[in-house]
Design an enzyme around this catalytic site. Structure first.
Site, short mmCIF file in Angstrom:
data_model
loop_
_atom_site.label_atom_id
_atom_site.label_comp_id
_atom_site.label_asym_id
_atom_site.label_seq_id
_atom_site.Cartn_x
_atom_site.Cartn_y
_atom_site.Cartn_z
N HIS A 54 23.99 27.02 0.56
CA HIS A 54 24.57 26.90 1.00
C HIS A 54 24.53 25.51 0.56
O HIS A 54 25.92 24.28 1.25
CB HIS A 54 23.12 25.84 2.33
CG HIS A 54 23.54 24.76 3.53
ND1 HIS A 54 23.78 25.86 4.60
CD2 HIS A 54 23.72 23.33 3.07
CE1 HIS A 54 23.94 24.29 5.35
NE2 HIS A 54 24.06 23.13 4.55
N HIS A 74 29.53 24.01 0.19
CA HIS A 74 29.99 21.98 0.31
C HIS A 74 31.16 21.85 -0.93
O HIS A 74 31.77 20.84 -0.65
CB HIS A 74 28.79 20.94 0.14
CG HIS A 74 27.88 20.63 1.50
ND1 HIS A 74 28.86 20.92 2.86
CD2 HIS A 74 26.85 21.07 1.88
CE1 HIS A 74 27.68 20.44 3.37
NE2 HIS A 74 26.33 21.15 3.24
N CYS A 86 22.29 21.13 8.86
CA CYS A 86 23.31 21.08 7.95
C CYS A 86 23.01 19.06 8.11
O CYS A 86 23.17 19.08 9.09
CB CYS A 86 23.93 21.14 7.60
SG CYS A 86 25.52 20.25 6.16
N LEU A 87 22.61 18.30 7.44
CA LEU A 87 22.95 16.64 7.36
C LEU A 87 24.68 16.31 8.24
O LEU A 87 24.36 15.36 8.10
CB LEU A 87 22.72 15.92 6.86
CG LEU A 87 20.90 16.12 5.55
CD1 LEU A 87 21.20 15.98 4.56
CD2 LEU A 87 20.23 15.54 6.65
N GLY A 110 18.33 19.17 0.90
CA GLY A 110 19.89 19.54 -0.08
C GLY A 110 20.43 18.37 0.42
O GLY A 110 20.99 17.82 1.51
#
Length: 168
Positions: A133, A137, A91-92, A46
């Site tokens: 999630h 953001h 998370c990226l 995502g």
């Protein structure tokens, strides 16, 4: 279409409140770029627009094994949730760090699809966690915000180490 740079914490642009999209046609290239960027990662499932420094309220998700079933959510919001449980997240924008976070396991999310049509998703599986999630953001929140101050410090040390190693 382009692969964009994914911002890493503590970049202040990750904390910006997203703006609602009013013209879906104007964000089609951004959606393509978000998908290209997501698919260019090794393990991303995502990505939200703020993670690439954009303020539009858009998230893209793809949980398929072949990475060929993108879910595009424009102006998404969680309208209800139930059954909270702890689960490991990463998370990226917080590379190389994973931690347990409490989330609803069942949610109802409303959004617009890529064509601007209203969408209502009711789910009680992994998608429920991922949507929460990514939608976080859009409010400038990261999963590490749910952790203790000590764990937040540990996360930031890992991120700094990752960024330093990547710069070599």
């Amino acid at each position: 279409m382009a692969v964009l740079e994914i911002l890493t914490a503590p970049d202040p642009r990750l904390r910006v409140q997203s703006k609602q999209v009013t013209d879906v046609a104007s964000v089609q290239t951004l959606i393509d770029d978000l998908l290209d960027t997501l698919y260019a990662t090794d393990n991303g499932i995502g990505l939200a627009a703020p993670q690439v420094g954009r303020e539009e309220a858009i998230v893209v998700i793809d949980l398929s094994d072949n990475r060929d079933q993108p879910l595009v959510l424009i102006n998404p919001k969680v309208v209800s949730g139930s059954n909270k449980e702890m689960g490991q997240e990463g998370c990226l924008s917080v590379p190389d760090y994973y931690a347990d976070v409490e989330r609803y396991t069942s949610v109802v999310v409303e959004a617009l699809d890529r064509e601007g049509k209203p969408l209502r998703i009711e789910t009680s599986d992994f998608l429920a966690i991922v949507m929460q999630h990514e939608i976080d953001h859009l409010s400038g929140n990261l999963f590490i915000d749910y952790l203790s101050p000590l764990k937040q410090q540990m996360a930031m040390k890992k991120v700094k180490k990752h960024v330093k190693n990547r710069a070599r």
